[in-house]
Scaffold this active site. Sequence first.
Site, PDB file in Angstrom:
ATOM      1  N   HIS A 184      62.303   3.396  62.060  1.00  0.00           N
ATOM      2  CA  HIS A 184      63.684   3.756  62.379  1.00  0.00           C
ATOM      3  C   HIS A 184      64.614   2.674  61.813  1.00  0.00           C
ATOM      4  CE1 HIS A 184      66.989   5.629  64.566  1.00  0.00           C
ATOM      5  NE2 HIS A 184      67.360   4.419  64.921  1.00  0.00           N
TER       6      HIS A 184
ATOM      7  N   LEU B 154      58.660  15.770  67.017  1.00  0.00           N
ATOM      8  CA  LEU B 154      57.307  16.299  67.218  1.00  0.00           C
ATOM      9  C   LEU B 154      57.170  16.814  68.651  1.00  0.00           C
ATOM     10  CD1 LEU B 154      54.994  13.624  65.539  1.00  0.00           C
ATOM     11  CD2 LEU B 154      55.615  15.882  64.674  1.00  0.00           C
TER      12      LEU B 154
ATOM     13  N   GLY C  15      61.526  10.210  50.474  1.00  0.00           N
ATOM     14  CA  GLY C  15      60.170   9.688  50.540  1.00  0.00           C
ATOM     15  C   GLY C  15      59.996   8.283  49.989  1.00  0.00           C
ATOM     16  N   THR C  16      61.039   7.447  50.079  1.00  0.00           N
ATOM     17  CA  THR C  16      60.867   6.073  49.578  1.00  0.00           C
ATOM     18  C   THR C  16      59.922   5.284  50.481  1.00  0.00           C
ATOM     19  OG1 THR C  16      62.782   5.161  50.764  1.00  0.00           O
ATOM     20  CG2 THR C  16      63.176   6.052  48.542  1.00  0.00           C
TER      21      THR C  16
HETATM   22  C1  GRF Z   1      66.214   6.743  55.611  1.00  0.00           C
HETATM   23  O1  GRF Z   1      67.474   6.896  56.232  1.00  0.00           O
HETATM   24  C2  GRF Z   1      65.404   5.779  56.387  1.00  0.00           C
HETATM   25  O2  GRF Z   1      66.245   4.814  56.975  1.00  0.00           O
HETATM   26  C3  GRF Z   1      64.773   6.623  57.445  1.00  0.00           C
HETATM   27  O3  GRF Z   1      64.591   7.901  56.854  1.00  0.00           O
HETATM   28  C4  GRF Z   1      65.505   8.056  55.756  1.00  0.00           C
HETATM   29  C5  GRF Z   1      64.845   8.484  54.489  1.00  0.00           C
HETATM   30  O4  GRF Z   1      63.795   7.654  54.199  1.00  0.00           O
HETATM   31  N1  GRF Z   1      63.550   6.040  57.903  1.00  0.00           N
HETATM   32  P1  GRF Z   1      62.823   8.021  52.956  1.00  0.00           P
HETATM   33  O5  GRF Z   1      63.490   7.454  51.730  1.00  0.00           O
HETATM   34  O6  GRF Z   1      62.739   9.537  52.899  1.00  0.00           O
HETATM   35  O7  GRF Z   1      61.541   7.361  53.271  1.00  0.00           O
END
Ligand code: GRF
Length: 206
Positions: A109, A93, A12-13
């Site tokens: 993406h 989805l 979830g970053t």
């Molecule tokens: C990462 O590989 C990112 O490139 C893709 O989803 C994965 C996890 O992202 N969009 P997050 O840290 O969970 O947002």
Amino acid sequence: MMRIGVLISGSGTNLQALIDSIESGDIPGEIAVVISNRRTAYGLERARMHGIPAKSILRKDYNSDHAFNIAILETLRRYDVELVVLAGYLSILSPDVVKAYPNRIINIHPSLIPAFCGKGYYGERVHRAVLDYGVKVTGATVHFVDEGTDTGPIILQQAVMVMDDDDVHSLAQRVLEVEHRLLCRAVKLFIEGKLTVQGRKVIIKE
Ligand code: GRF
């Protein structure tokens, strides 16, 4: 205030970047609900720490993809979601959900679509394929979701140079930082009504 629903599967970053951007006042919206298809997704914890309703909806609790997606759709509706953001969401989805939110679902993406995308290209597998191919430039793409996989109209892209000594982790980290910035900018532009879809093109009125 536009109500955003965020779908996650992992750390979830990207969600955190949205939370931070909303709390700083940069994005004039609010996250109404976070939905994860993985119970252990740390992103659920991030939502809870910021007082955002956080739900896990698990495929195994439903007897079909259709029923699972309808459960997601019902939750989005219950929280009056107007914009759906897929932030590291690792499931496809169903057309039911996509049809309910035409050009109102945004996905991030970690490559320059149409390269290294589509079925099977997600997370670190994207960067593995980038390094194996030997391309000099990769990047991130934010696009509207249509009924294909990573095929909707492209909103924003930004390039990231591949270094000779990159491995999957170093490259993923640099692309992730670009993802965070690009996703926040796309959501802000959407909420400000600055995105117009004309066929496959997205026109941005800065
Ligand atoms: C990462 O590989 C990112 O490139 C893709 O989803 C994965 C996890 O992202 N969009 P997050 O840290 O969970 O947002």
